[in-house]
Design a protein around this motif. Structure first.
Motif, short mmCIF file in Angstrom:
data_model
loop_
_atom_site.label_atom_id
_atom_site.label_comp_id
_atom_site.label_asym_id
_atom_site.label_seq_id
_atom_site.Cartn_x
_atom_site.Cartn_y
_atom_site.Cartn_z
N ILE A 16 0.86 -1.14 0.00
CA ILE A 16 0.15 0.03 0.04
C ILE A 16 0.69 1.29 -0.17
O ILE A 16 0.32 2.43 -0.53
N TYR A 70 -4.31 -9.50 -2.28
CA TYR A 70 -3.93 -9.58 -0.93
C TYR A 70 -3.06 -8.28 -0.56
O TYR A 70 -1.84 -8.30 -1.39
N VAL A 71 -3.50 -7.47 0.21
CA VAL A 71 -2.48 -6.35 0.73
C VAL A 71 -1.58 -7.04 1.63
O VAL A 71 -1.85 -7.52 2.57
N SER A 126 1.64 -5.36 3.92
CA SER A 126 1.98 -4.03 4.09
C SER A 126 3.02 -4.41 5.49
O SER A 126 2.46 -5.53 6.29
N ASP A 161 -5.72 1.50 8.14
CA ASP A 161 -5.21 0.50 6.93
C ASP A 161 -6.19 -0.70 6.62
O ASP A 161 -6.66 -1.04 5.57
N LEU A 162 -6.29 -1.28 7.92
CA LEU A 162 -7.00 -2.81 7.95
C LEU A 162 -8.35 -2.45 7.45
O LEU A 162 -9.02 -3.02 6.78
N ALA A 190 -8.79 -1.39 3.79
CA ALA A 190 -8.75 -2.68 2.85
C ALA A 190 -10.18 -3.35 2.76
O ALA A 190 -10.69 -3.92 1.84
N ASP A 191 -10.78 -3.41 3.96
CA ASP A 191 -12.03 -4.15 4.04
C ASP A 191 -13.07 -3.28 3.37
O ASP A 191 -14.03 -4.03 3.00
N VAL A 198 -10.46 -7.14 -2.14
CA VAL A 198 -9.51 -7.54 -1.35
C VAL A 198 -9.71 -8.80 -0.39
O VAL A 198 -10.70 -8.73 0.31
N LYS A 216 -7.47 -10.58 1.72
CA LYS A 216 -6.99 -10.70 3.30
C LYS A 216 -5.97 -9.28 3.28
O LYS A 216 -5.21 -9.36 2.14
N TYR A 217 -6.02 -9.01 4.50
CA TYR A 217 -4.77 -7.92 4.78
C TYR A 217 -3.57 -8.64 5.48
O TYR A 217 -3.92 -9.23 6.34
#
Length: 130
Positions: free
Chosen positions: A62, A90-91, A93, A100-101, A104-105, A110, A112-113
């Motif tokens: 990211i 898939y992020v 980072s 940030d989590l 991503a949701d 996405v 999964k982070y």
């Protein structure tokens, strides 16, 4: 085995390590690397439609120059490609910022982070057949 994996990340050391791990474990037939989100978006926009290779998996950082992962996700979400909904994004980072989590949701693409560095369990999760 996954056919194509895109890595979108500007960290040369991480890219070298994860690409090597993917190749050693024979998790993907092809690994394509982009240094930032703009390079990846340009690939999708500028490559003739019949020549675009749609990845099965995208490992996305990211924090990158030019276009960060969020910018990539926003632009990629707007693109219209057959099979785009099958791409697992898939992020990946080093950021542990809860914002940030949550962000991503907000992107349905996405899966999964994940936190850097990716471990063996993460790789099993990412590359296991669904």
């Amino acid at each position: 085995m996954v056919k194509t994996t895109f890595i979108i990340d500007d960290d040369d050391i991480y890219v070298y390590a994860i690409k090597r791990l993917i190749n050693i474990r024979k998790l993907s037939e092809q690994v394509v690397v982009f240094k930032n989100g703009k390079q990846a978006i340009d690939y999708f926009v500028e490559t003739p439609l019949e020549e675009v290779i749609m990845p099965d998996i995208i490992l996305l950082d990211i924090r990158m120059p030019v276009m960060d992962g969020w910018g990539f996700l926003e632009q990629f979400s707007k693109l219209d490609f057959v099979g785009k909904h099958k791409v697992g994004v898939y992020v990946v980072s080093s950021s542990i910022d809860p914002r940030d989590l949550r962000k991503a949701d907000e992107f349905p693409l996405v899966e999964k982070y994940l936190f850097k560095p990716i471990n063996s369990e993460d790789l099993k999760f990412i590359f296991s057949p669904s």
